[in-house]
Every structure is written in C-alpha cells, then in structure tokens.
Design a protein around this motif. Structure first.
Motif, mmCIF file in Angstrom:
data_model
loop_
_atom_site.group_PDB
_atom_site.id
_atom_site.type_symbol
_atom_site.label_atom_id
_atom_site.label_comp_id
_atom_site.label_asym_id
_atom_site.label_seq_id
_atom_site.Cartn_x
_atom_site.Cartn_y
_atom_site.Cartn_z
ATOM 1 N N THR A 254 0.738 -1.119 -0.258
ATOM 2 C CA THR A 254 -0.089 -0.376 -0.195
ATOM 3 C C THR A 254 0.328 1.111 0.467
ATOM 4 O O THR A 254 0.313 2.701 -0.565
ATOM 5 C CB THR A 254 -0.727 0.182 1.063
ATOM 6 N N GLU A 255 2.349 1.142 0.763
ATOM 7 C CA GLU A 255 3.202 2.304 0.288
ATOM 8 C C GLU A 255 3.555 2.320 -0.753
ATOM 9 O O GLU A 255 4.301 3.829 -0.678
ATOM 10 C CB GLU A 255 3.669 2.174 1.204
ATOM 11 N N LEU A 256 3.854 1.929 -1.384
ATOM 12 C CA LEU A 256 4.074 2.001 -3.199
ATOM 13 C C LEU A 256 3.486 2.830 -4.206
ATOM 14 O O LEU A 256 2.287 2.764 -3.857
ATOM 15 C CB LEU A 256 4.309 0.758 -3.720
ATOM 16 N N SER A 257 4.585 3.801 -5.059
ATOM 17 C CA SER A 257 3.005 4.361 -5.845
ATOM 18 C C SER A 257 3.136 3.274 -6.998
ATOM 19 O O SER A 257 3.594 2.259 -7.180
ATOM 20 C CB SER A 257 4.558 5.218 -6.840
ATOM 21 N N ASP A 258 2.623 4.013 -8.132
ATOM 22 C CA ASP A 258 1.988 3.063 -9.251
ATOM 23 C C ASP A 258 3.608 1.507 -9.796
ATOM 24 O O ASP A 258 3.378 1.567 -10.139
ATOM 25 C CB ASP A 258 1.677 3.196 -10.298
ATOM 26 N N ASP A 259 4.072 3.583 -9.616
ATOM 27 C CA ASP A 259 5.285 2.729 -10.691
ATOM 28 C C ASP A 259 6.383 1.594 -9.949
ATOM 29 O O ASP A 259 6.840 1.322 -10.085
ATOM 30 C CB ASP A 259 6.238 4.439 -10.890
ATOM 31 N N GLU A 260 6.985 2.152 -8.626
ATOM 32 C CA GLU A 260 6.943 1.143 -7.578
ATOM 33 C C GLU A 260 6.060 -0.672 -7.989
ATOM 34 O O GLU A 260 7.098 -1.562 -7.899
ATOM 35 C CB GLU A 260 7.286 1.532 -6.216
ATOM 36 N N TRP A 261 5.179 -0.191 -7.986
ATOM 37 C CA TRP A 261 4.180 -1.511 -8.233
ATOM 38 C C TRP A 261 4.239 -1.955 -8.872
ATOM 39 O O TRP A 261 4.816 -3.551 -9.333
ATOM 40 C CB TRP A 261 2.651 -1.373 -8.248
ATOM 41 N N ALA A 262 4.530 -1.607 -10.401
ATOM 42 C CA ALA A 262 4.401 -2.211 -11.912
ATOM 43 C C ALA A 262 5.953 -2.517 -11.625
ATOM 44 O O ALA A 262 6.128 -4.542 -12.213
ATOM 45 C CB ALA A 262 4.314 -1.161 -12.425
ATOM 46 N N GLU A 263 6.933 -2.493 -11.133
ATOM 47 C CA GLU A 263 7.895 -2.722 -11.008
ATOM 48 C C GLU A 263 8.086 -4.500 -10.385
ATOM 49 O O GLU A 263 8.536 -4.923 -11.036
ATOM 50 C CB GLU A 263 9.179 -1.909 -10.543
ATOM 51 N N PHE A 264 7.455 -4.716 -9.372
ATOM 52 C CA PHE A 264 7.415 -5.602 -9.175
ATOM 53 C C PHE A 264 6.461 -6.707 -10.071
ATOM 54 O O PHE A 264 7.113 -7.237 -9.936
ATOM 55 C CB PHE A 264 6.729 -5.333 -7.611
ATOM 56 N N LEU A 265 5.615 -5.925 -10.094
ATOM 57 C CA LEU A 265 4.290 -6.444 -10.619
ATOM 58 C C LEU A 265 5.171 -7.332 -12.544
ATOM 59 O O LEU A 265 4.832 -8.161 -12.475
ATOM 60 C CB LEU A 265 3.436 -5.905 -11.359
ATOM 61 N N PHE A 266 5.570 -6.311 -13.174
ATOM 62 C CA PHE A 266 5.639 -6.752 -14.449
ATOM 63 C C PHE A 266 7.061 -6.508 -14.767
ATOM 64 O O PHE A 266 6.929 -7.804 -16.164
ATOM 65 C CB PHE A 266 5.749 -5.827 -15.239
ATOM 66 N N MET A 267 8.349 -5.800 -14.260
ATOM 67 C CA MET A 267 9.381 -5.847 -14.476
ATOM 68 C C MET A 267 9.850 -7.066 -14.396
ATOM 69 O O MET A 267 10.317 -7.769 -12.633
ATOM 70 C CB MET A 267 9.876 -4.550 -14.545
ATOM 71 N N ARG A 268 10.571 -7.384 -15.656
ATOM 72 C CA ARG A 268 11.378 -9.288 -15.512
ATOM 73 C C ARG A 268 12.357 -9.695 -15.911
ATOM 74 O O ARG A 268 12.706 -8.663 -17.827
ATOM 75 C CB ARG A 268 10.446 -10.829 -16.046
ATOM 76 N N LYS A 269 13.617 -9.310 -16.014
ATOM 77 C CA LYS A 269 15.059 -9.654 -16.524
ATOM 78 C C LYS A 269 14.929 -10.885 -17.541
ATOM 79 O O LYS A 269 13.898 -12.080 -17.455
ATOM 80 C CB LYS A 269 16.297 -9.743 -15.444
ATOM 81 N N ASN A 270 15.584 -10.778 -18.935
ATOM 82 C CA ASN A 270 15.594 -11.965 -20.275
ATOM 83 C C ASN A 270 17.002 -12.307 -20.964
ATOM 84 O O ASN A 270 16.960 -11.345 -21.229
ATOM 85 C CB ASN A 270 14.502 -11.317 -21.185
ATOM 86 N N ILE A 271 17.922 -12.516 -19.902
ATOM 87 C CA ILE A 271 19.003 -12.484 -20.049
ATOM 88 C C ILE A 271 19.770 -13.615 -20.557
ATOM 89 O O ILE A 271 19.530 -14.482 -20.931
ATOM 90 C CB ILE A 271 19.923 -12.660 -18.438
ATOM 91 N N LYS A 272 20.856 -13.341 -21.433
ATOM 92 C CA LYS A 272 21.256 -14.481 -21.591
ATOM 93 C C LYS A 272 22.724 -14.527 -21.585
ATOM 94 O O LYS A 272 23.734 -13.854 -20.928
ATOM 95 C CB LYS A 272 21.556 -13.730 -23.632
ATOM 96 N N GLY A 273 23.057 -15.640 -20.765
ATOM 97 C CA GLY A 273 23.766 -15.652 -19.991
ATOM 98 C C GLY A 273 23.561 -15.930 -18.619
ATOM 99 O O GLY A 273 22.560 -16.889 -18.466
ATOM 100 N N ILE A 274 24.278 -16.364 -17.295
ATOM 101 C CA ILE A 274 23.878 -16.355 -16.605
ATOM 102 C C ILE A 274 22.703 -16.016 -15.590
ATOM 103 O O ILE A 274 22.527 -14.529 -15.423
ATOM 104 C CB ILE A 274 24.788 -16.206 -15.717
ATOM 105 N N GLN A 275 21.723 -17.269 -15.673
ATOM 106 C CA GLN A 275 20.368 -16.371 -14.924
ATOM 107 C C GLN A 275 19.907 -17.351 -13.333
ATOM 108 O O GLN A 275 19.776 -18.414 -13.303
ATOM 109 C CB GLN A 275 19.304 -16.504 -16.151
ATOM 110 N N PHE A 276 19.512 -16.562 -12.870
ATOM 111 C CA PHE A 276 18.711 -17.123 -11.368
ATOM 112 C C PHE A 276 17.240 -16.693 -11.497
ATOM 113 O O PHE A 276 16.525 -16.224 -12.100
ATOM 114 C CB PHE A 276 18.625 -16.021 -10.314
ATOM 115 N N GLU A 277 16.536 -18.266 -11.567
ATOM 116 C CA GLU A 277 15.792 -18.945 -12.296
ATOM 117 C C GLU A 277 14.507 -19.602 -10.599
ATOM 118 O O GLU A 277 15.343 -20.208 -9.924
ATOM 119 C CB GLU A 277 15.292 -19.602 -13.076
ATOM 120 N N ARG A 278 13.427 -19.402 -10.622
ATOM 121 C CA ARG A 278 12.711 -20.104 -9.629
ATOM 122 C C ARG A 278 12.424 -21.896 -11.119
ATOM 123 O O ARG A 278 12.081 -21.572 -11.302
ATOM 124 C CB ARG A 278 11.080 -19.854 -9.561
#
Lengths: 1003, 92
Positions: free
Chosen positions: B32-56
């Motif tokens: 609730t304390e996050l701005s729309d942008d900060e929440w969107a960062e958590f919600l949507f932004m993901r890396k797509n790395i060629k190389g070493i990647q940490f995944e679940r």
C-alpha cells in the motif's frame, strides 16, 4: 526381364530370394538385400520423379538419406500410404508398390514440365514478387499455388500401425557403425562401459565394408575383410548393444538423444502383421561418440541434373554392395581422387568407362596411377560445359579449363555416355554436433566445416570423416587416439595396426564450373529438389540479400526434404566468392532436428486416442451413462451436461430440468469442483491473504464465498470455503482451476510466506459432491439423513455439519449456487454412487430431477452469479464484476490488493458486468455477440460482448450477462446486438434477474 | 532437455519440472505504501538474460517443492541449485 545390369555379388544381395515389386504400376523384380533404388537401377530405370518447380525429369542420384530426387510414395492404401520415402533408403520387400510424386499424368510425360520452358520467367522469389499485387487477389492465387505445391499425398485415414517409445540409459553412445564407429564401440565396451551402437543401415560397416581395393589395406588385408572380422568380434562383447536400421534424429542438451528404429518397414505386408512398426528411442548417454561419416558433394555445372547423373560414390556402392551397374557406358567427372576408386570398382566388374574428366591439372597419387594402368582416358584440366538427354543423359560436352578456372578454352569435345558419376569432394556430417550446441570451424584446404574441438559441449567427441579425416590412415590413427583419450583408455588393440592407403596429393575446388554459355543461359542446379540454381543465388545477392539464412529462404536452397545435405556447401561457396567473404566467417545455416524426417507415429508412440490425454470420470459416472446423460468436457473431466428424456432436444431438456429444480428438487453431480484441504495454525491468516474478503472471524462450522485475485488485481478463481475446525478448512475451487489454484497457493506458501504454518492437500478425487437444490431439498435430506436437525436455527444457510449416512461419514454444507434452498453432501468417493441412488430414491415422490452443467449455468445466471472463465477472462477486477462488496478494504493486504487502485484499474470506462434483456423476450442472444450503440457508425464502436445467455423458463423470458464499457452507468439504456441477418434490441439491467430479495434461500 | 538436481529428490529429467521465472523478486512487505510505478516494477518487470540467470523452478511432477536454479541460458548449463530462502551459492 533379364537383369543384364546385375553382377554376381552374393555377399550382400541374396540372389536366391527374388522379390517382386511394382513401380508406377509396372511389375518388376529385385533381390533380398536391394533397396528400391538398386532394384530400379538393375531394371535400367533412372527416371523416378519430377523436380518441384520446373518438373524436370530426375533420377536416382545418391545411395542414402541425402537423396534429393528419388522420393516416392509407397502404397496407395488410404491409411498406410507413405509419402516422401527415399528410394535409396527403403529396403525392397515382396509386394512393395511405389509411385512417382509431383508429376501428372505420369513421370514420363508431365504437364508441369511446361514450367521448365517458362523457367526464365520463374526466378528466385518469383512467387513473392508476382502474387503481392493486387492484395485482394491473394485468395485466388492461393488456390492455384496450393494446388501445385507440396510433394506426395498424406494418408487420409487413421494410421493402424503400432508405434513404441523406449527410454534408454548408457555410459557411451556411438552414433554410426562405419569403421571409426566400430572401433569406438569396441574400445568402449571392452573397457567396461555399457555401450550402445546405432546405425541407420541394415548392415554395419559404412563405406568400408565394401571397400575391396588393393590401395587400401589394414594388416595386409583389404579393408573390407579386416572390418568384417572386427564386426564379427564385437557382436560377442557383453557390454555392447547394437541397433541397426536405427537413425539418430536429434541431439539435445545434456546428452539427450532421439533415435528412430525401423522394425517392419523392410518386411512384406504379411510379415508386418501384429508387429510394432517403429520405435522412438529416448537416450540419455553419459558420453557420446559421433561417427556419422561424410557425404560426397556433387559438382555444379550446366544441366547437372539429368537422370543418369549420380554421385560417383553412389555408383561405387551400387556396383560393390548391390552388384548393380548404374550404366553401360559410364563417365566420371571429379575434382579429387575418390572417383578413381569408383573407376577401379567399375573396371573390376567389367563396366566400360568412357573417360574420366578431372578439373585438376594432374595427380600422381597411387590410385590415379592404378587407374592409368587400365588405359582409361583421363581429361585433365577439363570441365563439362553441357549435358544432353531429356529422360536420361545421352551426351556430355567438355572443354578445357583456363588456368584460373573461371573460363573454358579450346575446342568442345562431345562424348556419348549413359551415366555420369560426379565427385566434388566430401562434406562431414556435422548435423548432430551442431544440434547439441557445438560450433564449427572452417578448414580452407578442402573447404569443409568441422567440429571445433574448443567449442564442443562436454562429454562428446566426433571421430572419423565427420571430423574431417578422409584418408583411411588418418581415420584409424585419430579415431583410436581420440577415443582412448576421451574414455581414459591406456592400451588399445588398434595401437599397432599397419594401414596402407593412397594419399591424395592435389586438390582443386571450383564452386560453380564455367560453361561456354553465359550464366543466364545455363542451368547449374544447386538444390535438386527445390530447383534452385547458382543463378538464383546470384540474383538473390544482386537484390541485396546478404545473410545466408535470408538467401536460403529467398531461393529455397536447402529447404527440401533432404534439408540441403547436398546443396548447402556450394551455395555457401558461391555466396562467399561473390561477396568476397571468407566461408568461415559466413558460417552455415542452422542445422535443426530431425536429421532425417520422423513419422508422426514415432513421435506420438502409444499416446494416441484415449491415451493421448487423461479422461477423468466422477464416481457417479456410470449412473449418468445409464440415465442417458449427454456429457461435456470440462478440462479432463467428463461432466453430465443434460439428461434428455423421450427424444428431447438439449433446449427442451434444460428447460425441464431448470423448472424442476426451482419448483420441486434437482440433483447435480458437483464432484469435479476442486477441493483443497487446508490445515495448520496459520490457516485463517493464509486465507486472509489469498482471498479478497476477511476470514479471521468465520466461526467453526460456517461457510463463506471467496474471490481470489492474481497479483495484477484480476479475478482468478472463486468458491466456497468451510471452516471445519480451529485450524482446518476445506476450500473449493472451480473445476478447471483446481490444479492451478493449488500450484499458486503452494508457490506463495513456499516462497513468500514460508513462516506460515499451513499445509495444503488436494482432495478433489477423495470426496464426491452431491448437490440437492430446490424447495423440496430439505425433505429429501431428512429422508436420507433422518438424524440431522435441518431447522434454520440449527442448520442455517452457509453452515456445515458432520453427519453419517448408512454408517458412512459425510460432510453436509448448506450452500447454494442456484439461489434455492440447497445442500451439498460431500462423501468418500467409493460410496458416492450409493448415496446418490439413496437420494434419487428419497426424491421419487418429489419428481427429483437430475440436472447437468447446462442447467446449473442457467440457474446461476438467473441469479447473476458469475462463472470465472466464462463471465471473466483475466481482465476483470472485482469492481468490474460489480462485486465491490467482497473486497476487505480494512485488510492490510491480500494478493492483488495494491493493483485494485492502479491508474488503469480505477478507470471508470473499463468493461463492467451488466445484465441484458432483449426487447423481444423470446429472442435469445448468442454468447460472444458484440454490443453497439450506433448502427451506422463506421467503424462501429464495439462497447462490449455477451458472456452468458439463456432462455429462463422460470421468468419465461430470455436473459443475458454481458461486459460493457462503463457498464455500471448504463442501466436502463438501450443498445443493439447486430447479428448476421438482424439487429437485436437490448436494454441494460441489473445482473440479478430472479428472486432479487434472496427469499428462496430459506424457503 | 536438461537434467535438474532437485534439492529434495536428486537428478530428474526437465519434463518433471516447471519454470517459475526470475528468482529473488521479493513481494513488497507493504504494497500500500508503493507508488504505481514501484508496484508495476515488482509486478511486471522481469529480466531476460543471455547468460547466467537466477530462476525459480518447481518440481511439479515430483515433490512439488519450489527451489532456485542458477542457469546459463546460452547453453543450459546449471551452475547451482539451492533451496528457497537460502543465499545463492554463487555471486549474483
């Protein structure tokens, strides 16, 4: 027909077993051990097909999987016919029937041959350029293009054959049973490695097994005798499994490989009965040794595609292995020593060699000298500038090459010949290596791409000619050395072999050989199957294509069923030459699996029909079947859809069922709803976090409806959860969402909230659910469970009781998805059918009516209850569904809460759930139909669409739910639903149509 | 097609697992304390790395446990596997 082209060769061909077969209807015969190609050649048949674009006559060109021309249709049974079979690979059997493809009316006279005359008008990219305009004509063009495209005919009926899959684990896998593969397999197995050796042919030994030539000896005997002895020996090694007729199709990461074993394709139809046709091997090998060999390159010159023009190595195999002369007056055309081996084999078998045309200045290697002893005329530094003969080569024209090889000089010489062997050097088969992730390097001495040892994925090596060793001495020496290092072996029985060979001294390579005519007037074919010529590649470059991948697609070079096994190197060579690039920098196109085509049968194995996907049936399924239910598929479940009586239509049955459920009592099998058992001291807190509403204060024995969101705020699933005890809940989910909900909840529990003491167990299959609804439901239940106090005080709506029916423990919930007074009995599944029948029996006097999913949907729509997945589509928030009441605004957090006031989710022009009534109460809307305001607007603005629509028998009018832009503000407004032949007038209403005061819940 | 060494079950074929995308994205404690942008960062932004990647990854057809994998996306080589909540055994 006397087989005058056949010589006695009893080693590989059993001339005592005659096999009759048909080619294009003509009855012919061959022998056991023949391929279709060798049997056709023995019958003097070269012309077997027509090329794809120009319909030029084409003949057998190779003796293996790289064959571009001799592609046939096997059989004409509508379920068994097999298109695009290479005549060079299929073994002959009694009764084989083969047909030419891509020709009409027949292979000797083909109407499409007119394309050959039109070929100046059909350059690379012709279709792209011509059929672009006008765009609206595409549909008309498409019909004709599709009609003339494609090779072969697919079977039209289901395949009756059986296919199999097999998983296999081994220490070492050796791919290829040529000389290096056999050495590797022996070394590996003898040193305590569980080893699997695969070869795609029916006999091991590759090209060495018929190499019977004085120039090539091992320990004083011809190489074929030496290898024969080795093969005999390895068959007795305990650790070694050998599979022939098994071709490696794909090499994936972590040494996972797929191979196809052919089990019956070489047998006569009678012998095949009841047997598995093909088996797909799924192999995990600790180490892989690739010994896939190499294939010979053609030469690219004017009219190099006529029937009778073959690879020199193929002519050699046909004479040495199959005992078949490919012609009576054979000419050889070469740039290396290999053709001289063919010359010696032919001479030994008494075939007349017209001459050898060699583009090199001279060679004095051992084998060339051997040929010269036979007084065969060799035209050094000459090239073929043209060939003649429509259905079979008849003449060649040769001229001398200029010093730089770019032009021809001197007088033209014309030679008569009925077969031309061409040899342009060798191409290592690096397909599997690159599929596995290996990178290639270029060796410019002989223009080959080789596995780069420094860029080879771990736990594999390539040996033999696929690794660039073409001389038998190098093959034996390096294979032995490399396998020893790879497997950590100290001593090998191959350490001290004495090998003799003829060392090639001189090489010369010209990718596109010159002619006395300008290139525009010549036809130097690169890709024989797709009819792309060197001209096309040059045109593509002129038009600006630079990447090899683009040139390939534009010219279709290398895109046939042979995947460019023959043509790619020359295409690359020509591009490199014109663009002035180094071939190594240019690189190759990507080699993708499968190496040779796989049948769909082999890919799917036994996973066909009912084995393709699971079918889930409820415990009462047989009762539904006996009572003539129609079923619908919901995920993997079979759910009773409706129960037609006395020839009722679906509409009539659903109307009757819906009326009965509201007037007296209905019964539904709701077992497919997902059920998750939730236990742990933090179970209440967990539900608080996953549902939008509050759960802490729910008393034990009470039920509550919950809505679950995704983190993006969109409705994900819904259902009723019941508190069974202090730390024990049972959650129901939608039928289709059950598995995903469990996965999602587990994800949060394990990764975001590991501190919560909560355990989830799926119990969907353990409990069956019988839903009894309607004003008489209480009477039924009191008969089935007489001990249970059903008074509203003791057992109110949204509560639960443990109970016992006939000694069987059950959970009874008073919950309702129809708005009627109703109960759900949850019972251990193996008793469920019995209890269902008890209920039916108890309801006899009340006209208890079983109803299916369609009636359930209708009844809930009358009440305006949503179905997630039908009225929602992953873009609807609770507010969009007019369900703001279910948001626990005071709650600190729940999944998706923060998203409910993002700038996008608070827009008031989002699509929102509304009710729709048609002005004509008899008119039923179509689900999915669009809703508009202005009929004459162009383009018309679509405001929303119908999500649920039924004719309500209880209201005697049509009702619908829809989602509409700013729907909440539109109540009472009129719109149109335009259909194909009419516009339906509708009015927006409330979403609840029936019993708005919820009086019936307690009736 | 790779082999994953499930920290609970051992080496199993890739087909038994499902991928859960980028690892180490922590759900904000007070959304609730996050701005729309900060929440969107958590919600949507993901890396797509060629190389070493940490995944679940989830052993969905096995023990159903989630865990983390360090994988080189260019050659599928798996450098490490570790349980949820544990520190990555290689530098992130």
């Amino acid at each position: 027909m006397p087989q005058e082209l056949r010589i006695n060769n009893n080693k590989f061909i059993d001339q005592t077993t005659r096999l009759s077969f048909k080619f294009n209807g003509e009855k012919l015969y061959g022998y056991k051990g023949d391929t279709l190609a060798s049997a056709l050649l023995a019958n003097n048949i070269h012309l077997v097909g027509r090329s794809f674009k120009y319909h030029r006559p084409r003949g057998i060109m190779t003796c293996g999987s790289e064959e571009p021309n001799a592609i046939v249709q096997i059989g004409n049974d509508p379920s068994l016919t097999d298109p695009n079979v290479r005549a060079t690979e299929i073994e002959l059997y009694e009764g084989l029937e083969a047909f030419s493809q891509n020709c009409w009316p027949n292979v000797k006279f083909d109407i499409g041959g007119i394309n050959n005359l039109l070929s100046p008008l059909l350059p690379a990219g012709f279709y792209y350029k011509t059929f672009m305009w006008p765009a609206s004509f595409w549909e008309k063009y498409e019909f004709f293009i599709r009609h003339s495209a494609g090779l072969g005919k697919s079977p039209t009926k289901p395949d009756p054959d059986i296919y199999d899959h097999k998983y296999y684990h081994c220490d070492v896998l050796v791919v290829g049973g040529g000389i290096s593969g056999i050495m590797a397999a022996k070394l590996s197995a003898e040193n305590n490695n569980e080893t699997l050796l695969l070869d795609d042919k029916n006999i091991l030994g590759g090209a060495t097994i018929y190499q019977n030539n004085d120039c090539f000896q091992i320990d004083g005997t011809h190489t074929n005798y030496w290898l024969e002895k080795e093969i005999k020996n390895i068959k007795n090694i305990k650790n070694l499994t050998i599979k022939t007729r098994t071709s490696l199709a794909a090499y994936h990461g972590y040494n996972y490989l797929l191979a196809k074993e052919n089990l019956t394709d070489h047998l006569s139809p009678d012998e095949r009965k009841g047997k598995i046709r093909q088996r797909l091997w799924k192999i995990r090998a600790k180490k892989v040794i690739i010994a896939t060999g190499s294939i010979e390159r053609p030469l690219i010159f004017n009219n190099n595609d006529r029937p009778g023009i073959m690879l020199s190595s193929a002519i050699k195999k046909f004479i040495d292995f199959y005992g078949v002369k490919a012609g009576k007056e054979i000419t050889l055309f070469t740039n290396n020593d290999s053709a001289y081996e063919t010359a010696i084999s032919l001479k030994k078998s008494g075939v007349n060699i017209v001459s050898i045309i060699d583009i090199r200045d001279k060679s004095s290697s051992k084998i060339v000298k051997e040929v010269e002893k036979h007084n065969i005329k060799i035209y050094w530094k000459h090239t073929i500038v043209n060939t003649e003969g429509y259905r079979r080569i008849s003449f060649i024209e040769i001229m001398q090459l200029s010093d730089d090889g770019s032009d021809v000089i001197g007088k033209k010489i014309k030679l008569k010949t009925d077969c031309l062997g061409i040899s342009g050097g060798w191409t290592p088969m690096v397909h599997l290596f690159t599929q596995s992730g290996g990178k290639l390097k270029f060796r410019s001495d002989d223009n080959v791409f080789l596995p780069d040892k420094n860029k080879t994925p771990s736990d594999q090596i390539s040996i033999g000619s696929c690794n660039g060793d073409f001389d038998i001495k190098d093959i034996i020496l390096n294979s032995n050395k490399d396998v020893k290092t790879f497997l950590g072996i100290e001593n090998s029985s191959f350490d001290n072999l004495k090998v003799e060979s003829s060392k090639e001294e001189m090489k010369r390579n010209i990718w596109l050989l010159p002619s006395d005519k300008p290139i525009g007037k010549t036809k130097p074919f690169l890709d024989f199957q797709n009819d792309s010529t060197a001209k096309d590649v040059k045109l593509a470059l002129r038009e600006g294509f630079k990447s090899i991948e683009h040139v390939k697609r534009y010219t279709t070079t290398g895109m046939g069923t042979d995947q460019g096994k023959l043509s790619n190197m020359h295409a690359l060579g020509i591009i490199a030459e014109i663009t002035g690039t180094n071939m190594g920098e240019l690189g190759t196109t990507t080699f993708r699996p499968p190496y040779t085509p796989l049948t769909f049968g082999a890919i799917v194995g036994r996973n066909v029909g009912e084995f393709f996907d699971h079918t889930r049936k409820t415990a009462m399924h047989n009762w539904h079947v006996q009572n003539k239910a129609k079923f619908e598929n919901v995920g993997q479940w079979k759910r009773a859809w409706y129960y037609p009586k006395n020839g009722e239509t679906m509409f009539e049955a659903v109307q009757r069922e819906s009326k009965a459920a509201r007037e007296s009592v209905g019964i539904l099998d709701a077992s497919t709803l997902g059920k998750i058992d939730i236990q742990g001291t933090d179970a209440s807190e967990f539900l608080n976090r996953v549902y939008t509403n509050a759960w802490s204060k729910l008393a034990i024995g009470k039920c509550r409806y919950g809505l679950m969101l995704n983190e993006d705020g969109m409705v994900y699933d819904d259902g009723v959860t019941t508190r069974l005890g202090e730390n024990h809940y049972i959650m129901t989910t939608t039928t289709g969402g059950a598995a995903n909900v469990l996965t999602k909840l587990e994800d949060y529990l394990q990764t975001e909230w590991p501190e919560l003491d909560v355990y989830l167990t799926t119990v969907t299959d353990h409990f069956s659910t019988i839903s009894i609804c309607g004003p008489n439901s209480k009477k039924i239940l009191s008969k089935v469970i007489p001990d249970l106090d059903l008074s509203d005080e003791k057992f109110p709506h949204m509560s639960f009781k443990n109970s016992i029916i006939n000694g069987i423990k059950c959970r009874v919930m008073r919950i309702s998805f129809t708005g009627e007074h109703s109960y759900e009995i949850n019972i251990q599944s193996n008793y469920a059918k019995h209890v269902w029948e008890l209920c039916m029996d108890a309801g006899k006097n009340y006209n208890i009516t079983p109803y299916g999913t369609e009636t359930m949907h209708l009844l809930r729509a009358e009440k305006g209850f949503i179905i997630t997945g039908q009225d929602t589509d992953g873009t609807m928030t609770p507010s969009d569904l007019q369900m703001d009441w279910i948001i626990g605004k005071k709650k600190f957090d729940f999944i998706g809460k923060r998203s409910l006031y993002r700038s996008d989710t608070i827009r008031d022009d989002r699509k929102q759930l509304v009710g729709l009534l048609t002005d004509d109460p008899k008119e039923i809307l179509e689900e999915g139909a669009q809703i508009v305001e202005k009929l004459n607007q162009k383009p018309v603005e679509m405001l929303g669409h119908v999500t649920s629509s039924y004719f309500s028998p209880n209201l005697n009018k049509s009702i619908a739910l829809a989602v509409m832009k700013s729907g909440k503000k539109l109540k009472g407004k009129k719109f149109f639903v335009p259909m194909e032949n009419k516009n339906i007038n509708v009015t927006v209403t409330d979403t609840v149509f029936f019993d708005k005061e919820n009086k019936r819940l307690n009736a | 097609m790779f082999i994953i060494n499930c920290p609970y079950c051992g080496e199993r074929d890739q087909t038994e697992f499902s991928s859960g995308g980028e690892a180490h994205i922590v759900r904000p404690k007070q959304p609730t304390e996050l701005s729309d942008d900060e929440w969107a960062e958590f919600l949507f932004m993901r890396k797509n790395i060629k190389g070493i990647q940490f995944e679940r990854w989830n052993h969905s057809h096995g023990c159903r446990k989630w865990f983390n994998v360090v994988r080189d996306t260019s050659n599928d080589k798996i450098h490490a596997v570790y349980k949820m909540g544990e520190k990555p055994p290689v530098n992130k």
